[in-house]
Design an enzyme around this catalytic site. Structure first.
Site, PDB file in Angstrom:
ATOM      1  N   CYS A   5     -11.929  20.126  26.570  1.00  0.00           N
ATOM      2  CA  CYS A   5     -10.758  19.667  25.831  1.00  0.00           C
ATOM      3  C   CYS A   5      -9.476  20.231  26.455  1.00  0.00           C
ATOM      4  O   CYS A   5      -9.347  21.439  26.640  1.00  0.00           O
ATOM      5  CB  CYS A   5     -10.850  20.101  24.363  1.00  0.00           C
ATOM      6  SG  CYS A   5      -9.391  19.653  23.404  1.00  0.00           S
TER       7      CYS A   5
ATOM      8  N   ARG B 269       0.802  -1.232   0.000  1.00  0.00           N
ATOM      9  CA  ARG B 269       0.000   0.000   0.000  1.00  0.00           C
ATOM     10  C   ARG B 269       0.835   1.282   0.000  1.00  0.00           C
ATOM     11  O   ARG B 269       0.329   2.345  -0.350  1.00  0.00           O
ATOM     12  CB  ARG B 269      -0.960   0.020   1.193  1.00  0.00           C
ATOM     13  CG  ARG B 269      -0.239   0.050   2.531  1.00  0.00           C
ATOM     14  CD  ARG B 269      -1.099  -0.427   3.683  1.00  0.00           C
ATOM     15  NE  ARG B 269      -0.304  -0.449   4.913  1.00  0.00           N
ATOM     16  CZ  ARG B 269       0.619  -1.358   5.193  1.00  0.00           C
ATOM     17  NH1 ARG B 269       0.880  -2.342   4.368  1.00  0.00           N
ATOM     18  NH2 ARG B 269       1.310  -1.299   6.308  1.00  0.00           N
TER      19      ARG B 269
ATOM     20  N   CYS C 255      -3.270  -1.505  11.803  1.00  0.00           N
ATOM     21  CA  CYS C 255      -3.365  -2.230  10.532  1.00  0.00           C
ATOM     22  C   CYS C 255      -2.578  -3.528  10.582  1.00  0.00           C
ATOM     23  O   CYS C 255      -2.934  -4.516   9.945  1.00  0.00           O
ATOM     24  CB  CYS C 255      -2.861  -1.352   9.387  1.00  0.00           C
ATOM     25  SG  CYS C 255      -3.972   0.019   9.029  1.00  0.00           S
TER      26      CYS C 255
HETATM   27 ZN   LIG Z   1      -9.932  20.332  21.306  1.00  0.00          ZN
END
Ligand SMILES: [Zn+2]
Length: 244
Positions: free
Chosen positions: A240, A72, A183
């Site tokens: 956040c 890939r 993966c």
């Molecule tokens: Zn953020």
């Protein structure tokens, strides 16, 4: 900044596009794109950005090419196995477009060097597949005010998002998911890396040239097995730790 006859012919299909044209191609030539990880996402993205005439590409990856990458990571060839990715990538990208300046950083990006590694970039593309690195790239990009194009893939599906300030990637992914997949463990269809990698290159080109609507604050989710795609808006997290 002017273009040689070679460049005018090379970029002819961009130059006739209303949304790119001469001014957009000049912006591309003046731009520096940082590629974090020259893997499934970063390798095809680097090829398309070099072909597009993005002036400077900074390749950040401390890995060497493995045989299992070639399914890939199409910037590499069989004789590259065992070579540093940054070195093999630089050779291939220069062969594709000698006008592009390649800056190689064979370093593993972490909290101690992230700010230095992305300094001076106009756009950063993160194609790494571990959340710890993604969080570091996100924090460094927010701190430096550099737009971040994030691409991820696994099995048959992928996603692309653009983050510029608030909401940021950490608003989308607060903590490393307990079921985080790689993966290497679950597999990935090679052609899907081309889809997602090319999409991240396209978003970078849009950000640089100002064409269209970048996926800023949105996430495009592509299901390759079903052949469907949808876009979701990313909500800013009031708590956040990065942009809140
Ligand atoms: Zn953020």
């Amino acid at each position: 900044m002017s273009f040689s006859d070679d460049e005018i012919e090379r970029y002819a299909r961009h130059l006739v596009l209303a949304e790119i044209g001469g001014p957009g191609q000049q912006r591309l030539k003046a731009a520096r794109v940082g590629l974090i990880g020259l893997g499934g996402v970063g390798a095809p993205a680097a090829l398309y950005l070099a072909a597009a005439g993005a002036g400077t590409l900074r390749l950040i990856d401390d890995d060497t090419v493995a045989l299992s990458n070639l399914q890939r990571q199409i910037v590499f060839e069989t004789p590259d196995v065992g070579r540093p990715k940054v070195e093999a990538g630089a050779r291939a990208l220069t062969a594709l477009n000698p006008h592009v300046v390649i800056e190689g950083a064979a370093e593993r990006l972490d909290a101690t060097n992230a700010a230095r590694l992305i300094e001076g970039c106009d756009v950063v593309i993160d194609g790494t597949d571990d959340f710890a690195t993604r969080f570091v790239v996100n924090a460094a990009s927010v701190a430096a005010g550099i737009p971040l194009v994030s691409g991820a893939l696994g099995r048959w599906s992928g996603q692309v998002g653009v983050f510029a300030g608030r909401p940021c990637y950490r608003c989308l992914v607060a903590e490393t998911p307990p079921d985080a997949e790689t993966c290497a463990r679950v597999g990935v269809v090679g052609a899907l890396a081309g889809v997602v990698g090319a999409m991240t290159a396209l978003e970078a080109i849009k950000l640089i040239t100002g064409a269209g609507e970048a996926l800023t604050g949105r996430l495009l989710l592509y299901d390759g097995l079903a052949g469907t795609a949808r876009t979701a808006r990313v909500t800013a997290d009031p708590a956040c730790p990065v942009c809140g």
